[in-house]
Write an enzyme that holds these catalytic residues in place. Sequence first.
Site, short mmCIF file in Angstrom:
data_model
loop_
_atom_site.label_atom_id
_atom_site.label_comp_id
_atom_site.label_asym_id
_atom_site.label_seq_id
_atom_site.Cartn_x
_atom_site.Cartn_y
_atom_site.Cartn_z
N GLY A 60 -52.39 -38.61 54.71
CA GLY A 60 -53.29 -39.75 54.83
C GLY A 60 -52.20 -40.91 54.58
O GLY A 60 -51.41 -40.97 54.05
N GLN A 120 -49.87 -49.49 52.40
CA GLN A 120 -48.63 -48.41 52.07
C GLN A 120 -47.41 -48.82 53.03
O GLN A 120 -46.40 -48.44 52.54
CB GLN A 120 -48.88 -47.12 52.19
CG GLN A 120 -50.15 -46.56 51.06
CD GLN A 120 -50.30 -45.18 51.01
OE1 GLN A 120 -50.98 -44.82 51.69
NE2 GLN A 120 -49.44 -44.52 50.29
N CYS A 140 -49.41 -39.18 45.93
CA CYS A 140 -49.50 -40.31 47.00
C CYS A 140 -47.96 -40.56 47.21
O CYS A 140 -46.94 -40.60 46.52
CB CYS A 140 -49.95 -41.37 46.01
SG CYS A 140 -50.06 -43.00 46.88
N LEU A 141 -47.87 -41.16 48.48
CA LEU A 141 -46.55 -41.38 49.17
C LEU A 141 -46.06 -42.60 48.40
O LEU A 141 -44.71 -42.83 48.48
CB LEU A 141 -46.67 -41.62 50.61
CG LEU A 141 -46.97 -40.41 51.38
CD1 LEU A 141 -47.25 -40.79 53.11
CD2 LEU A 141 -45.65 -39.39 51.40
N HIS A 178 -59.22 -41.34 48.33
CA HIS A 178 -57.97 -41.72 47.94
C HIS A 178 -57.42 -42.90 48.87
O HIS A 178 -57.00 -43.91 48.20
CB HIS A 178 -57.11 -40.47 47.97
CG HIS A 178 -55.59 -40.80 47.82
ND1 HIS A 178 -54.84 -40.28 46.63
CD2 HIS A 178 -54.80 -41.75 48.50
CE1 HIS A 178 -53.48 -40.74 46.90
NE2 HIS A 178 -53.67 -41.43 47.74
N GLU A 179 -57.70 -42.91 50.06
CA GLU A 179 -57.34 -43.82 51.12
C GLU A 179 -58.07 -45.30 50.77
O GLU A 179 -57.57 -46.19 51.04
CB GLU A 179 -57.24 -43.39 52.51
CG GLU A 179 -56.48 -42.18 53.02
CD GLU A 179 -55.09 -42.20 52.29
OE1 GLU A 179 -54.61 -43.15 52.05
OE2 GLU A 179 -54.57 -41.30 52.27
N HIS A 213 -56.97 -47.25 47.87
CA HIS A 213 -55.84 -48.03 48.50
C HIS A 213 -56.28 -49.44 49.08
O HIS A 213 -55.68 -50.38 48.78
CB HIS A 213 -54.95 -47.54 49.58
CG HIS A 213 -54.05 -46.67 49.03
ND1 HIS A 213 -52.99 -46.71 47.93
CD2 HIS A 213 -53.84 -45.20 49.20
CE1 HIS A 213 -52.28 -45.62 47.85
NE2 HIS A 213 -52.78 -44.66 48.71
O1 GNR Z 1 -50.09 -36.99 51.53
C1 GNR Z 1 -51.11 -37.05 50.79
N1 GNR Z 1 -51.44 -35.90 49.98
C2 GNR Z 1 -52.66 -35.93 49.39
C3 GNR Z 1 -52.94 -34.83 48.58
C4 GNR Z 1 -53.83 -34.98 47.75
C5 GNR Z 1 -54.85 -35.91 47.63
C6 GNR Z 1 -54.63 -36.98 48.33
C7 GNR Z 1 -53.65 -37.13 49.29
S1 GNR Z 1 -53.19 -38.63 50.16
C8 GNR Z 1 -51.43 -38.29 50.14
C9 GNR Z 1 -50.60 -39.34 51.20
C10 GNR Z 1 -51.08 -41.00 50.61
O2 GNR Z 1 -50.59 -41.33 49.83
N2 GNR Z 1 -52.15 -41.55 50.97
O3 GNR Z 1 -52.42 -42.67 50.68
NI NI Z 2 -51.79 -42.66 48.56
#
Ligand code: GNR
Ligand code: NI
Length: 210
Positions: free
Chosen positions: A68, A73, A116-117, A158-159, A162
Site C-alpha cells: 500500500g 508518503q 510502514c514504508l 492503515h492508508e 496516512h
Molecule cells: O507494505 C506495507 N505493508 C503493510 C503490512 C501490514 C499492514 C499495513 C501495511 S502498509 C505497508 C506500506 C505502507 O507503508 N503503506 O502506507
Molecule cells: Ni504506511
Amino acid sequence: TGPISCTINVCAFGAPLTVGKIMALLPIVTLPDPSLRKISQPVDQIDAEIHRLLDDMLETMYAAPGIGLAAIQVAVPKRIVVIDIGKTEEERSPLFLINPEITWASEELSLYQEGCLSVPDYYEDVKRPATVQVRHLNREGQLVEFKAEGLLATVVQHELDHLEGGLFIDHLSRLKRDRVMKKFNKAARIDEIITQRRREIEHQSEEAGV
Ligand code: GNR
Ligand code: NI
C-alpha cells in the site's frame, strides 16, 4: 531515480518510438519528517497529472516493495492511495483509491503485524476493525464501494490513517511510540552530522585545489 522509459523500435526505418508509459520511482518520505503529519487534501479533478501520480505511486510501491502507499508518503498531500496485496507478479491487481472514505466498520476486530514504508524496519501488532466498507473514486472518476476484510481491511485503514497525518505507531502504547520516535530522531541527527562533515571535507579539498 529519473524516469524509466521503454523504447521499442517499432519501425525498421523510422526513428525509434517510445511505446507505453514513462514511469518514475518517487522518493519515500520517512520518519522523523514532519510532513507525514500533514492532512491530505481531496482531489477535485482526475486528470492526466493524477493518472501520472497513480502510475508513479504504483511503481514506487512495487519497487519498495510494499502492499500500500499513500500520496503523502511521496510528499504529495492529496487524498490518493494505491494498494495491491497480491503476493506474486501474476497475482497483481492494483486498487486506486481517490478521496476514499470508510462508510462502515465491523465491531469485530482483528490483529495484524503492521509495517510502514515511512517507518522502515519496524513491525508491531495493531488491532483494527476486521471488515470495512470503503467508498472512493476510481481511476476513471466513478464513485464505487467495496467491502474489505482480512489483510486488505487492515491496509485500507492503515492508508486512510496516512491521509489524516496518522501512522500505525499512533495505535501503540506511548512507551513503544516514544521508543520508535527516539530511534528515528537519533538516526536523523547522526545523518545530519555525517552530511555536514562530508560538506566540510569537500569544501577543504576544493580550497586545497584537489
Ligand atoms: O507494505 C506495507 N505493508 C503493510 C503490512 C501490514 C499492514 C499495513 C501495511 S502498509 C505497508 C506500506 C505502507 O507503508 N503503506 O502506507
Ligand atoms: Ni504506511
